[in-house]
Design a protein around this motif. Structure first.
Motif, PDB file in Angstrom:
ATOM      1  N   PRO A  93      -2.572  -8.643   0.281  1.00 18.36           N
ATOM      2  CA  PRO A  93      -1.594  -7.647   0.727  1.00 18.36           C
ATOM      3  C   PRO A  93      -0.824  -8.057   1.974  1.00 18.36           C
ATOM      4  O   PRO A  93       0.409  -7.921   2.023  1.00 18.36           O
ATOM      5  CB  PRO A  93      -2.461  -6.400   0.991  1.00 18.36           C
ATOM      6  CG  PRO A  93      -3.647  -6.576   0.126  1.00 18.36           C
ATOM      7  CD  PRO A  93      -3.915  -8.053   0.117  1.00 18.36           C
ATOM      8  N   THR A 144       9.804   0.014  -1.425  1.00 12.88           N
ATOM      9  CA  THR A 144       8.566   0.788  -1.457  1.00 12.88           C
ATOM     10  C   THR A 144       7.874   0.682  -2.806  1.00 12.88           C
ATOM     11  O   THR A 144       6.636   0.654  -2.884  1.00 12.88           O
ATOM     12  CB  THR A 144       8.861   2.265  -1.137  1.00 12.88           C
ATOM     13  OG1 THR A 144       9.547   2.355   0.117  1.00 12.88           O
ATOM     14  CG2 THR A 144       7.578   3.074  -1.050  1.00 12.88           C
ATOM     15  N   PRO A 148       4.177  -3.093  -3.719  1.00 12.74           N
ATOM     16  CA  PRO A 148       2.846  -2.963  -4.334  1.00 12.74           C
ATOM     17  C   PRO A 148       2.714  -3.729  -5.644  1.00 12.74           C
ATOM     18  O   PRO A 148       1.651  -4.310  -5.921  1.00 12.74           O
ATOM     19  CB  PRO A 148       2.722  -1.443  -4.572  1.00 12.74           C
ATOM     20  CG  PRO A 148       3.627  -0.833  -3.569  1.00 12.74           C
ATOM     21  CD  PRO A 148       4.768  -1.782  -3.429  1.00 12.74           C
ATOM     22  N   VAL A 151       2.210  -7.324  -4.772  1.00  9.37           N
ATOM     23  CA  VAL A 151       0.877  -7.563  -4.210  1.00  9.37           C
ATOM     24  C   VAL A 151      -0.171  -7.610  -5.309  1.00  9.37           C
ATOM     25  O   VAL A 151      -1.057  -8.487  -5.306  1.00  9.37           O
ATOM     26  CB  VAL A 151       0.539  -6.474  -3.168  1.00  9.37           C
ATOM     27  CG1 VAL A 151      -0.932  -6.547  -2.778  1.00  9.37           C
ATOM     28  CG2 VAL A 151       1.403  -6.629  -1.929  1.00  9.37           C
ATOM     29  N   VAL A 152      -0.104  -6.682  -6.263  1.00 11.03           N
ATOM     30  CA  VAL A 152      -1.056  -6.701  -7.378  1.00 11.03           C
ATOM     31  C   VAL A 152      -0.903  -7.989  -8.183  1.00 11.03           C
ATOM     32  O   VAL A 152      -1.897  -8.607  -8.605  1.00 11.03           O
ATOM     33  CB  VAL A 152      -0.842  -5.467  -8.286  1.00 11.03           C
ATOM     34  CG1 VAL A 152      -1.667  -5.583  -9.559  1.00 11.03           C
ATOM     35  CG2 VAL A 152      -1.206  -4.195  -7.540  1.00 11.03           C
ATOM     36  N   THR A 194      -4.256  -1.033  -2.115  1.00 15.00           N
ATOM     37  CA  THR A 194      -3.005  -0.816  -2.836  1.00 15.00           C
ATOM     38  C   THR A 194      -2.148   0.244  -2.163  1.00 15.00           C
ATOM     39  O   THR A 194      -0.925   0.100  -2.070  1.00 15.00           O
ATOM     40  CB  THR A 194      -3.291  -0.405  -4.293  1.00 15.00           C
ATOM     41  OG1 THR A 194      -4.100  -1.402  -4.920  1.00 15.00           O
ATOM     42  CG2 THR A 194      -1.998  -0.255  -5.077  1.00 15.00           C
ATOM     43  N   VAL A 195      -2.789   1.304  -1.662  1.00 15.75           N
ATOM     44  CA  VAL A 195      -2.043   2.390  -1.018  1.00 15.75           C
ATOM     45  C   VAL A 195      -1.280   1.885   0.205  1.00 15.75           C
ATOM     46  O   VAL A 195      -0.129   2.256   0.428  1.00 15.75           O
ATOM     47  CB  VAL A 195      -3.003   3.537  -0.634  1.00 15.75           C
ATOM     48  CG1 VAL A 195      -2.305   4.550   0.265  1.00 15.75           C
ATOM     49  CG2 VAL A 195      -3.526   4.225  -1.891  1.00 15.75           C
ATOM     50  N   LYS A 196      -1.913   1.026   0.996  1.00 13.07           N
ATOM     51  CA  LYS A 196      -1.240   0.579   2.217  1.00 13.07           C
ATOM     52  C   LYS A 196      -0.031  -0.308   1.917  1.00 13.07           C
ATOM     53  O   LYS A 196       0.866  -0.423   2.756  1.00 13.07           O
ATOM     54  CB  LYS A 196      -2.218  -0.154   3.139  1.00 13.07           C
ATOM     55  CG  LYS A 196      -2.699  -1.502   2.652  1.00 13.07           C
ATOM     56  CD  LYS A 196      -3.691  -2.096   3.643  1.00 13.07           C
ATOM     57  CE  LYS A 196      -4.228  -3.446   3.172  1.00 13.07           C
ATOM     58  NZ  LYS A 196      -5.223  -4.005   4.118  1.00 13.07           N
ATOM     59  N   THR A 197       0.022  -0.904   0.719  1.00 16.48           N
ATOM     60  CA  THR A 197       1.175  -1.743   0.386  1.00 16.48           C
ATOM     61  C   THR A 197       2.433  -0.901   0.194  1.00 16.48           C
ATOM     62  O   THR A 197       3.542  -1.418   0.375  1.00 16.48           O
ATOM     63  CB  THR A 197       0.900  -2.566  -0.881  1.00 16.48           C
ATOM     64  OG1 THR A 197       0.623  -1.686  -1.978  1.00 16.48           O
ATOM     65  CG2 THR A 197      -0.279  -3.498  -0.673  1.00 16.48           C
ATOM     66  N   PHE A 198       2.291   0.379  -0.179  1.00 15.09           N
ATOM     67  CA  PHE A 198       3.465   1.256  -0.238  1.00 15.09           C
ATOM     68  C   PHE A 198       4.076   1.425   1.148  1.00 15.09           C
ATOM     69  O   PHE A 198       5.309   1.444   1.298  1.00 15.09           O
ATOM     70  CB  PHE A 198       3.088   2.615  -0.830  1.00 15.09           C
ATOM     71  CG  PHE A 198       2.846   2.600  -2.316  1.00 15.09           C
ATOM     72  CD1 PHE A 198       3.904   2.721  -3.206  1.00 15.09           C
ATOM     73  CD2 PHE A 198       1.569   2.452  -2.824  1.00 15.09           C
ATOM     74  CE1 PHE A 198       3.689   2.708  -4.577  1.00 15.09           C
ATOM     75  CE2 PHE A 198       1.339   2.436  -4.191  1.00 15.09           C
ATOM     76  CZ  PHE A 198       2.402   2.564  -5.076  1.00 15.09           C
TER      77      PHE A 198
END
Length: 252
Positions: A93, A144, A148, A151-152, A194-198
């Motif tokens: 990330p 935004t 994510p 990153v995935v 994953t949430v922090k990548t938003f």
């Protein structure tokens, strides 16, 4: 000293106002769907080759660097799980967001800065077009949504790179490798990361747009906008990551 503090608070107020305008404009009709998809293509799809190379090298190098230490303690079987956890929780990330900050924030800052300098934004306002909604809101929303996804994708490519790194010095079947990877992962490892990548994507888009949209007159300001966008976005990524780690440790 007082003048310097005054400039800091003025910039903070301008950024807050600029951010608040995004949340106001993004939910108002008409929605610029076509421009949003175009920006998703530019930000997401065009970043795939860079993210692929970066992710693969991250997994490969992490495996090669970690293997000697684990072999020394007779824990080589832990290597797939360790690489997967390290990549998904933190390395992929942050590194992917930094790579995207260098590519996307600078690109947005330079593009909007050149439009500001050449008075294209002013021309849009005169024509009755909302330049903020068309130029800024679509780019922030696209960043935004796309960061994510990138990153995935980098997580998956990095795990494959780890598999290649393991088979340089040993012979491990793909089934065994991925079985150990998935056995070591839990949803609580994946969801916070994953949430922090938003938030990474939001701040990359926001800072790039702010620096470009508020660029001063003159061609020299275009380069300054692009450079300052990268520096500010990279610093913000580290701050957001630090806060995300603290919150994750607190609640999970």
């Amino acid at each position: 000293m007082i003048a310097h503090l005054k400039n800091i608070f003025t910039d903070a107020g301008n950024v807050t106002q600029f951010t608040g305008r995004f949340f106001k404009e993004v939910f108002k009709r008409p929605f610029e769907i076509k421009e949003l998809f175009r920006q998703c293509y530019n930000i997401g799809y065009k970043s795939v080759p860079l993210v692929t190379i970066t992710g693969f090298i991250m997994g490969l190098v992490l495996t090669l660097q970690s293997r000697p230490t684990l072999v020394e303690f007779g824990a080589e079987s832990w290597l797939p799980g360790m690489v997967a956890l390290s990549l998904i929780r933190e390395i992929a990330p942050v590194i992917t967001a930094l790579i995207c900050a260098g590519k996307i924030a600078s690109g947005i800052g330079a593009e909007l800065g050149s439009m500001k300098v050449t008075e294209q934004i002013d021309a849009m306002e005169v024509s009755g077009i909302n330049p903020y909604k068309y130029l800024v809101a679509t780019r922030i929303l696209a960043a935004t949504l796309m960061i994510p996804v990138l990153v995935v994708f980098a997580d998956g490519v990095g795990i494959i790179g780890g598999y290649v790194g393991m088979n340089i010095h040993s012979d491990v079947s793909m089934y065994r490798y991925f079985s150990q990877v998935f056995a070591s992962l839990e949803f609580l490892d994946i969801i916070p990361a994953t949430v922090k990548t938003f938030f990474f994507g939001f701040f990359i888009g926001m800072i790039g747009c702010y620096k470009g949209y508020t660029a001063a007159n003159g061609t020299e300001s275009v380069g300054k906008a692009a450079n300052s966008a990268v520096v500010a976005a990279s610093l913000t990524i580290f701050i957001v990551d630090m806060l995300a780690v603290q919150i994750t440790d607190l609640f999970f």
